[in-house]
Motif scaffolding. Structure first.
Motif, short mmCIF file in Angstrom:
data_model
loop_
_atom_site.label_atom_id
_atom_site.label_comp_id
_atom_site.label_asym_id
_atom_site.label_seq_id
_atom_site.Cartn_x
_atom_site.Cartn_y
_atom_site.Cartn_z
N GLY A 125 0.79 -1.22 0.00
CA GLY A 125 0.00 0.00 0.00
C GLY A 125 0.82 1.27 0.00
N ASN A 126 2.14 1.16 -0.07
CA ASN A 126 3.00 2.36 -0.02
C ASN A 126 3.44 2.79 -1.40
OD1 ASN A 126 2.84 2.50 2.77
ND2 ASN A 126 4.68 1.29 3.07
N ASP A 127 3.70 4.10 -1.52
CA ASP A 127 4.16 4.71 -2.77
C ASP A 127 5.54 5.31 -2.55
OD1 ASP A 127 1.60 4.31 -4.05
OD2 ASP A 127 0.84 5.95 -2.83
N TYR A 128 6.41 5.16 -3.56
CA TYR A 128 7.79 5.62 -3.48
C TYR A 128 8.17 6.37 -4.75
CZ TYR A 128 7.93 2.22 0.29
OH TYR A 128 7.66 1.53 1.44
N VAL A 129 9.16 7.24 -4.62
CA VAL A 129 9.74 7.96 -5.76
C VAL A 129 11.24 7.70 -5.76
CG1 VAL A 129 10.18 10.23 -6.76
CG2 VAL A 129 7.96 9.74 -5.77
N LEU A 130 11.77 7.39 -6.95
CA LEU A 130 13.19 7.12 -7.10
C LEU A 130 14.00 8.39 -6.88
CD1 LEU A 130 15.41 5.05 -7.99
CD2 LEU A 130 15.05 5.91 -10.32
N LEU A 131 14.98 8.31 -6.00
CA LEU A 131 15.92 9.41 -5.83
C LEU A 131 16.93 9.32 -6.96
CD1 LEU A 131 16.53 9.18 -1.98
CD2 LEU A 131 14.94 10.67 -3.19
N ASP A 132 17.52 10.39 -7.33
CA ASP A 132 18.52 10.42 -8.41
C ASP A 132 17.95 10.00 -9.76
OD1 ASP A 132 20.44 11.27 -6.58
OD2 ASP A 132 21.00 9.22 -6.08
N ALA A 133 16.66 10.24 -9.98
CA ALA A 133 16.09 10.00 -11.30
C ALA A 133 16.70 11.03 -12.26
CB ALA A 133 14.58 10.15 -11.27
N PRO A 134 16.80 10.68 -13.53
CA PRO A 134 17.35 11.65 -14.49
C PRO A 134 16.59 12.97 -14.46
CG PRO A 134 17.11 9.49 -15.50
CD PRO A 134 16.44 9.41 -14.15
N GLU A 135 17.27 14.03 -14.77
CA GLU A 135 16.66 15.36 -14.75
C GLU A 135 15.42 15.39 -15.65
OE1 GLU A 135 17.81 19.96 -15.77
OE2 GLU A 135 19.41 18.55 -15.30
N GLY A 136 14.36 15.96 -15.13
CA GLY A 136 13.13 16.07 -15.88
C GLY A 136 12.23 14.86 -15.79
N MET A 137 12.65 13.85 -15.03
CA MET A 137 11.85 12.63 -14.89
C MET A 137 11.50 12.39 -13.43
SD MET A 137 13.48 9.67 -17.33
CE MET A 137 12.13 8.54 -17.09
N GLU A 138 10.31 11.83 -13.23
CA GLU A 138 9.95 11.31 -11.93
C GLU A 138 9.60 9.86 -12.14
OE1 GLU A 138 7.51 13.30 -8.73
OE2 GLU A 138 6.11 11.74 -9.40
N ILE A 139 10.27 8.99 -11.43
CA ILE A 139 10.02 7.55 -11.54
C ILE A 139 9.43 7.10 -10.21
CG2 ILE A 139 11.02 5.26 -11.88
CD1 ILE A 139 13.15 6.59 -13.64
N SER A 140 8.22 6.56 -10.28
CA SER A 140 7.53 6.12 -9.06
C SER A 140 7.45 4.60 -9.02
CB SER A 140 6.12 6.71 -9.00
OG SER A 140 5.30 6.13 -9.99
N LEU A 141 7.23 4.08 -7.82
CA LEU A 141 7.04 2.65 -7.60
C LEU A 141 6.05 2.51 -6.45
CD1 LEU A 141 7.72 -0.36 -8.04
CD2 LEU A 141 9.69 -0.04 -6.52
N GLU A 198 -3.31 -5.11 -1.35
CA GLU A 198 -3.90 -6.44 -1.15
C GLU A 198 -3.12 -7.58 -1.79
OE1 GLU A 198 -6.52 -6.77 0.88
OE2 GLU A 198 -6.46 -4.59 1.17
N ALA A 199 -2.61 -7.37 -2.98
CA ALA A 199 -1.98 -8.45 -3.74
C ALA A 199 -0.50 -8.15 -3.95
CB ALA A 199 -2.68 -8.60 -5.09
N PRO A 200 0.30 -9.17 -4.23
CA PRO A 200 1.74 -8.93 -4.48
C PRO A 200 1.97 -8.38 -5.89
CG PRO A 200 1.27 -11.26 -4.64
CD PRO A 200 -0.01 -10.60 -4.21
N LYS A 201 1.46 -7.18 -6.11
CA LYS A 201 1.58 -6.50 -7.39
C LYS A 201 2.19 -5.12 -7.17
CE LYS A 201 -2.36 -8.87 -9.42
NZ LYS A 201 -1.61 -9.73 -10.28
N PHE A 202 2.90 -4.64 -8.19
CA PHE A 202 3.48 -3.30 -8.13
C PHE A 202 3.09 -2.55 -9.39
CE2 PHE A 202 6.56 -5.80 -10.45
CZ PHE A 202 6.99 -4.95 -11.45
N TYR A 203 3.22 -1.24 -9.34
CA TYR A 203 2.94 -0.40 -10.49
C TYR A 203 3.64 0.94 -10.29
CZ TYR A 203 -0.53 1.32 -7.19
OH TYR A 203 -1.14 1.81 -6.06
N GLY A 204 3.72 1.72 -11.34
CA GLY A 204 4.35 3.03 -11.22
C GLY A 204 4.39 3.71 -12.57
N HIS A 205 5.16 4.79 -12.61
CA HIS A 205 5.34 5.48 -13.89
C HIS A 205 6.76 6.01 -14.00
CE1 HIS A 205 4.35 9.03 -11.37
NE2 HIS A 205 5.13 9.67 -12.20
#
Length: 127
Positions: free
Chosen positions: A26-42, A47-54
């Motif tokens: 149920g937690n949301d994270y953002v990658l540190l040190d993502a390339p400039e101009g990008m936000e990478i989330s995870l 409920e289920a062992p699934k992940f998603y992001g952008h």
């Protein structure tokens, strides 16, 4: 002696029943040190062992978590285009995510490691 054995057995049952995915579910994270101009989330499903992001595209898949061992699999994504440097960064991120082997929490950050890769994430409030 019987009380000591009963206490030990109770502790063992409690340890075995612990949900090892609890810290990330149920937690949301953002990658540190993502390339400039990008936000990478995870994000991890509650409920289920699934992940998603952008990254450039939205992505998703399954994971297995056993203690500090984690395996991401069945990674899929949408197919939108972006400038070449962003597409390369996304491709590299997907490759690295597929090679991750361990998860830990260090100094308030989620750290994923595998091969020669370390991905460090900061927890964020849900969108």
């Amino acid at each position: 002696m019987k009380k000591l054995c009963a206490l030990f057995l109770g502790l063992m049952l409690f340890a075995c029943s612990k949900d090892s995915a609890l810290p990330i579910k149920g937690n949301d994270y953002v990658l540190l040190d993502a390339p400039e101009g990008m936000e990478i989330s995870l994000s991890f499903d509650a409920e289920a062992p699934k992940f998603y992001g952008h990254a450039v595209n939205r992505y998703f898949g399954n994971y297995e978590l056993n203690d500090n061992r984690i395996k991401f699999s069945a990674i899929g994504s949408t197919m939108m285009a972006a400038p070449e440097p962003m597409m390369k960064a996304e491709t590299e991120f997907f490759k690295n995510l597929g090679e991750i082997e361990t998860i830990s929490f260090e100094e308030g950050y989620m750290v994923l490691k595998g091969n020669d890769t370390t991905l460090k994430f900061e927890q964020v409030d849900p969108e």
